[in-house]
Write a protein that holds these residues in place. Structure first.
Motif, PDB file in Angstrom:
ATOM      1  N   ASP A  12      -0.747   4.363  -2.890  1.00 57.70           N
ATOM      2  CA  ASP A  12      -1.711   3.734  -3.930  1.00 57.70           C
ATOM      3  C   ASP A  12      -1.128   3.616  -5.213  1.00 57.70           C
ATOM      4  OD1 ASP A  12      -4.821   3.200  -3.910  1.00 57.70           O
ATOM      5  OD2 ASP A  12      -4.220   4.222  -5.817  1.00 57.70           O
ATOM      6  N   PRO A  13      -1.090   2.474  -5.975  1.00 61.54           N
ATOM      7  CA  PRO A  13      -0.719   2.324  -7.260  1.00 61.54           C
ATOM      8  C   PRO A  13      -0.967   3.415  -8.083  1.00 61.54           C
ATOM      9  CG  PRO A  13      -1.635   0.243  -6.451  1.00 61.54           C
ATOM     10  CD  PRO A  13      -1.863   1.252  -5.477  1.00 61.54           C
ATOM     11  N   SER A  14      -2.168   3.971  -8.037  1.00 58.45           N
ATOM     12  CA  SER A  14      -2.653   5.335  -8.928  1.00 58.45           C
ATOM     13  C   SER A  14      -1.822   6.395  -8.752  1.00 58.45           C
ATOM     14  CB  SER A  14      -4.139   5.596  -8.810  1.00 58.45           C
ATOM     15  OG  SER A  14      -4.282   6.156  -7.335  1.00 58.45           O
ATOM     16  N   ASP A  15      -1.054   6.554  -7.793  1.00 59.61           N
ATOM     17  CA  ASP A  15      -0.310   7.647  -7.585  1.00 59.61           C
ATOM     18  C   ASP A  15       1.221   7.270  -7.938  1.00 59.61           C
ATOM     19  OD1 ASP A  15       1.177   9.816  -4.882  1.00 59.61           O
ATOM     20  OD2 ASP A  15       0.729  10.151  -6.894  1.00 59.61           O
ATOM     21  N   THR A  16       1.462   6.861  -9.208  1.00 59.74           N
ATOM     22  CA  THR A  16       2.672   6.132  -9.515  1.00 59.74           C
ATOM     23  C   THR A  16       3.918   7.145  -9.510  1.00 59.74           C
ATOM     24  OG1 THR A  16       1.268   5.055 -11.223  1.00 59.74           O
ATOM     25  CG2 THR A  16       3.521   4.815 -11.484  1.00 59.74           C
ATOM     26  N   ILE A  17       5.133   6.629  -8.735  1.00 55.55           N
ATOM     27  CA  ILE A  17       6.348   7.115  -9.067  1.00 55.55           C
ATOM     28  C   ILE A  17       7.022   6.664 -10.251  1.00 55.55           C
ATOM     29  CG2 ILE A  17       8.711   7.615  -8.031  1.00 55.55           C
ATOM     30  CD1 ILE A  17       7.118   6.647  -5.191  1.00 55.55           C
ATOM     31  N   ALA A  18       7.081   5.507 -10.654  1.00 52.23           N
ATOM     32  CA  ALA A  18       7.788   4.942 -11.754  1.00 52.23           C
ATOM     33  C   ALA A  18       7.157   3.716 -11.920  1.00 52.23           C
ATOM     34  CB  ALA A  18       9.245   4.790 -11.326  1.00 52.23           C
ATOM     35  N   THR A  19       7.390   3.285 -13.482  1.00 53.75           N
ATOM     36  CA  THR A  19       7.018   2.040 -13.738  1.00 53.75           C
ATOM     37  C   THR A  19       8.240   1.499 -14.545  1.00 53.75           C
ATOM     38  OG1 THR A  19       6.234   3.023 -15.952  1.00 53.75           O
ATOM     39  CG2 THR A  19       4.619   2.721 -14.322  1.00 53.75           C
ATOM     40  N   ALA A  20       8.059   0.062 -14.813  1.00 58.51           N
ATOM     41  CA  ALA A  20       9.201  -0.797 -15.303  1.00 58.51           C
ATOM     42  C   ALA A  20       8.713  -1.787 -16.087  1.00 58.51           C
ATOM     43  CB  ALA A  20      10.141  -1.198 -14.234  1.00 58.51           C
TER      44      ALA A  20
ATOM     45  N   ARG B 170      13.368  -1.128 -18.745  1.00 55.94           N
ATOM     46  CA  ARG B 170      12.847   0.146 -19.184  1.00 55.94           C
ATOM     47  C   ARG B 170      12.094   0.629 -17.860  1.00 55.94           C
ATOM     48  NH1 ARG B 170      10.924   3.187 -23.608  1.00 55.94           N
ATOM     49  NH2 ARG B 170       9.492   4.685 -22.918  1.00 55.94           N
ATOM     50  N   ILE B 171      12.479   2.021 -17.454  1.00 53.51           N
ATOM     51  CA  ILE B 171      11.931   2.476 -16.425  1.00 53.51           C
ATOM     52  C   ILE B 171      11.570   3.883 -16.703  1.00 53.51           C
ATOM     53  CG2 ILE B 171      12.298   3.406 -13.940  1.00 53.51           C
ATOM     54  CD1 ILE B 171      13.273   0.565 -13.864  1.00 53.51           C
ATOM     55  N   ASP B 172      10.092   4.164 -16.442  1.00 47.75           N
ATOM     56  CA  ASP B 172       9.555   5.412 -16.586  1.00 47.75           C
ATOM     57  C   ASP B 172       9.444   6.258 -15.493  1.00 47.75           C
ATOM     58  OD1 ASP B 172       8.161   3.893 -19.473  1.00 47.75           O
ATOM     59  OD2 ASP B 172       9.359   5.692 -19.773  1.00 47.75           O
ATOM     60  N   TYR B 173       9.920   7.307 -15.360  1.00 46.68           N
ATOM     61  CA  TYR B 173       9.731   8.185 -14.140  1.00 46.68           C
ATOM     62  C   TYR B 173       8.535   8.954 -14.429  1.00 46.68           C
ATOM     63  CZ  TYR B 173      14.413   6.351 -12.525  1.00 46.68           C
ATOM     64  OH  TYR B 173      15.257   5.629 -12.182  1.00 46.68           O
ATOM     65  N   MET B 174       7.255   9.048 -13.572  1.00 44.94           N
ATOM     66  CA  MET B 174       6.396   9.764 -13.458  1.00 44.94           C
ATOM     67  C   MET B 174       6.445  11.065 -12.891  1.00 44.94           C
ATOM     68  SD  MET B 174       3.963   7.386 -15.085  1.00 44.94           S
ATOM     69  CE  MET B 174       5.428   6.588 -16.025  1.00 44.94           C
ATOM     70  N   ARG B 175       6.871  11.062 -11.657  1.00 44.53           N
ATOM     71  CA  ARG B 175       7.247  12.011 -10.891  1.00 44.53           C
ATOM     72  C   ARG B 175       8.264  11.666  -9.632  1.00 44.53           C
ATOM     73  NH1 ARG B 175       5.126  12.086  -5.804  1.00 44.53           N
ATOM     74  NH2 ARG B 175       3.666  10.283  -5.103  1.00 44.53           N
ATOM     75  N   ALA B 176       8.955  12.627  -9.264  1.00 44.47           N
ATOM     76  CA  ALA B 176       9.884  12.540  -8.311  1.00 44.47           C
ATOM     77  C   ALA B 176       8.996  11.861  -6.995  1.00 44.47           C
ATOM     78  CB  ALA B 176      10.623  13.843  -7.934  1.00 44.47           C
ATOM     79  N   ALA B 177       9.898  11.232  -6.028  1.00 44.05           N
ATOM     80  CA  ALA B 177       9.488  10.491  -4.986  1.00 44.05           C
ATOM     81  C   ALA B 177       9.218  11.804  -3.928  1.00 44.05           C
ATOM     82  CB  ALA B 177      10.313   9.667  -4.315  1.00 44.05           C
ATOM     83  N   THR B 178       8.032  11.719  -3.094  1.00 42.48           N
ATOM     84  CA  THR B 178       8.056  12.717  -2.328  1.00 42.48           C
ATOM     85  C   THR B 178       8.879  12.316  -0.995  1.00 42.48           C
ATOM     86  OG1 THR B 178       5.353  12.090  -2.329  1.00 42.48           O
ATOM     87  CG2 THR B 178       6.102  13.177  -0.332  1.00 42.48           C
ATOM     88  N   PRO B 179       9.418  13.614  -0.688  1.00 41.43           N
ATOM     89  CA  PRO B 179      10.442  13.699   0.381  1.00 41.43           C
ATOM     90  C   PRO B 179      10.200  12.792   1.605  1.00 41.43           C
ATOM     91  CG  PRO B 179      10.124  15.926  -0.340  1.00 41.43           C
ATOM     92  CD  PRO B 179       8.934  15.033  -1.071  1.00 41.43           C
ATOM     93  N   TYR B 180      11.165  12.035   2.331  1.00 38.28           N
ATOM     94  CA  TYR B 180      11.298  11.353   3.599  1.00 38.28           C
ATOM     95  C   TYR B 180      10.001  10.384   3.659  1.00 38.28           C
ATOM     96  CZ  TYR B 180      14.031  15.495   4.251  1.00 38.28           C
ATOM     97  OH  TYR B 180      14.928  16.404   4.340  1.00 38.28           O
ATOM     98  N   THR B 181       9.572   9.854   2.391  1.00 32.50           N
ATOM     99  CA  THR B 181       8.524   8.906   2.587  1.00 32.50           C
ATOM    100  C   THR B 181       9.004   7.551   1.852  1.00 32.50           C
ATOM    101  OG1 THR B 181       7.030  10.695   1.957  1.00 32.50           O
ATOM    102  CG2 THR B 181       6.077   8.550   1.470  1.00 32.50           C
ATOM    103  N   ASP B 182       8.337   6.550   2.503  1.00 33.61           N
ATOM    104  CA  ASP B 182       8.589   5.219   2.113  1.00 33.61           C
ATOM    105  C   ASP B 182       7.964   5.014   0.717  1.00 33.61           C
ATOM    106  OD1 ASP B 182       8.144   3.263   5.391  1.00 33.61           O
ATOM    107  OD2 ASP B 182       9.590   4.859   4.595  1.00 33.61           O
ATOM    108  N   ILE B 183       8.752   3.891   0.035  1.00 30.45           N
ATOM    109  CA  ILE B 183       8.298   3.448  -1.267  1.00 30.45           C
ATOM    110  C   ILE B 183       7.839   2.154  -1.120  1.00 30.45           C
ATOM    111  CG2 ILE B 183       8.934   3.173  -3.630  1.00 30.45           C
ATOM    112  CD1 ILE B 183      10.757   5.625  -3.653  1.00 30.45           C
ATOM    113  N   ILE B 184       6.716   2.013  -2.062  1.00 34.11           N
ATOM    114  CA  ILE B 184       6.097   0.403  -2.135  1.00 34.11           C
ATOM    115  C   ILE B 184       6.247   0.219  -3.701  1.00 34.11           C
ATOM    116  CG2 ILE B 184       3.914  -1.089  -1.903  1.00 34.11           C
ATOM    117  CD1 ILE B 184       4.396   0.445   0.614  1.00 34.11           C
TER     118      ILE B 184
END
Lengths: 146, 160
Positions: free
Chosen positions: B132-140, B95-109
Motif C-alpha cells: 500500500d502506498p501508505s507503507d512507503t519505502i522511498a519517495t522521489a 532526490r530520493i528519500d528513504y523512509m525505511r528498508a525494504a521488507t526482505p524477500y518481498t516484491d516492490i511496487i
C-alpha cells in the motif's frame, strides 16, 4: 572486487559492502583505499547502459555507484561496524555517461554524531567534467569499532 | 485535457508493449522490473524480488541503488508519457528519500507521475512501497530537461 588496503578496524564493514553484496557484484564496483580516502571504479559493461542507441550509461546505475562510493567513505571515516543507513540522496546529472569506465570519489562535508553528509562525484575522461554528483545523508551512531 | 494523437498512441503502445520498452533498456532489464499499469501521466511498475539485487547477501533486502534506479526510470517514463515521446527528456536531478528498508524477500511496487510541465522542464514524483502506498519505502522527486519539442522527435539528444 579489489580492495587495496592495510589491515584496519573498518575492514569487516567494507568487506560486507564489497564482497558479500550481490548488487555490488552486479554493477562490478571496485574500490581502492588510501588511508581514509577512496577511488572507486565501475568498469564499463553492456548491462549498465540506459540507452543502447546513443551508448549512454543508465542514470540509476551511476546513482547506485555513487551511493556505494558514499557508503564506503562513511564507513572509512566513522568506524561503523554495520553498514551505515542512507537517509536520502540528491543526484545531479551533468553530462551523459558514455560507454567507458566510471570513476568515483567522495568527500565528507559534515560528520555529526548521528548524521554524516557526503558529497560524491563521478567522472570518465576528465576529472573536472563530472558526469554525476550526489549529496547524501547517512545515519550513523550504531555499534562502533574501537 | 484532450490528448494529442501522439500521446494517446503512446499510452496505447505502452499499455500493450511496455515491457518491450523495459527490455530495450539494458540496466532496467538487469534489475528486472515490469510495467503493470499506464494511466494519464502515471506509470506503475512491479519489481519482483531476486537475490542478485540485494545489498547484503542472505539479508533479502533489496539495495537502495536498485530502488533509485526503479524510481529514476519510472519518473523518466512518466515524463516521456506526458511528452508523447519516450526519448524527449533527460534527467536533470533526482532526490530520493528513504523512509525505511525494504521488507526482505518481498516484491516492490512503484508509481511515478509527471505532475507538471513547462516549456523546458518536466517535474515528476514517485513512490515505492510493498502493498500500500501508505507503507512507503522511498519517495522521489525529479526534474527532467525537455530535449525534444512536444512529441516531435524520437531522437534522444542530450547535452554534452
Amino acid at each position: 572486487m579489489m580492495i587495496d588496503m592495510p589491515n584496519s578496524p573498518n575492514r569487516p564493514a567494507l568487506n560486507q559492502l564489497l564482497e558479500d553484496s550481490p548488487f555490488t557484484n552486479l554493477i562490478g564496483f571496485k574500490l581502492q583505499v588510501a588511508g581514509d580516502d577512496i577511488l572507486a571504479t565501475m568498469p564499463f559493461r553492456e548491462t549498465l547502459l540506459g540507452n543502447v542507441m546513443i551508448s549512454a550509461l543508465h542514470g540509476g546505475a551511476m546513482a547506485a555507484f555513487l551511493e556505494l562510493v558514499s557508503t564506503a567513505k562513511v564507513i572509512l571515516v566513522s568506524n561503523e561496524i554495520d553498514r551505515p543507513k542512507i537517509v536520502n540522496i540528491s543526484i545531479n546529472y551533468h553530462r551523459q555517461g558514455r560507454a567507458l569506465d566510471l570513476f568515483g570519489a567522495a568527500r565528507v562535508v559534515k560528520k555529526g554524531r548521528r548524521i554524516v553528509t557526503v558529497h560524491a562525484e563521478a567522472w570518465q575522461s576528465h576529472r573536472e567534467k563530472a558526469v554525476v554528483s550526489t549529496i547524501a545523508n547517512f545515519k550513523v551512531g550504531g555499534q562502533q569499532t574501537d | 485535457m484532450p490528448d494529442s494523437p501522439l500521446k494517446a498512441n503512446l499510452r496505447e503502445f505502452l499499455d500493450s508493449n511496455a515491457n518491450k520498452i523495459i527490455d530495450a533498456i539494458p540496466f532496467a532489464r538487469e534489475i528486472g522490473f515490469e510495467i503493470t499499469d499506464v494511466r494519464e501521466t502515471t506509470v506503475v511498475a512491479r519489481l519482483p524480488y531476486k537475490d542478485k539485487i540485494v545489498a547484503e547477501a542472505e539479508s533479502g533486502i533489496i539495495a537502495g541503488g536498485v530502488i533509485t534506479t526503479l524510481l529514476d526510470s519510472l519518473c523518466g517514463l512518466s515524463c516521456g508519457l506526458r511528452m508523447g515521446s519516450l526519448g524527449a527528456v533527460a534527467t536533470l536531478d533526482l532526490r530520493i528519500d528513504y523512509m525505511r528498508a525494504a521488507t526482505p524477500y518481498t516484491d516492490i511496487i512503484a508509481e511515478a507521475e509527471c505532475y507538471h510541465k513547462t516549456r523546458s522542464v518536466c517535474f515528476s514524483r514517485a513512490i515505492a512501497y510493498h502493498i500500500d502506498p501508505s507503507d512507503t519505502i522511498a519517495t522521489a522527486a525529479g526534474a527532467f530537461a525537455i530535449t525534444a519539442p512536444d512529441g516531435a522527435s524520437d531522437n534522444d539528444k542530450t547535452a554534452g
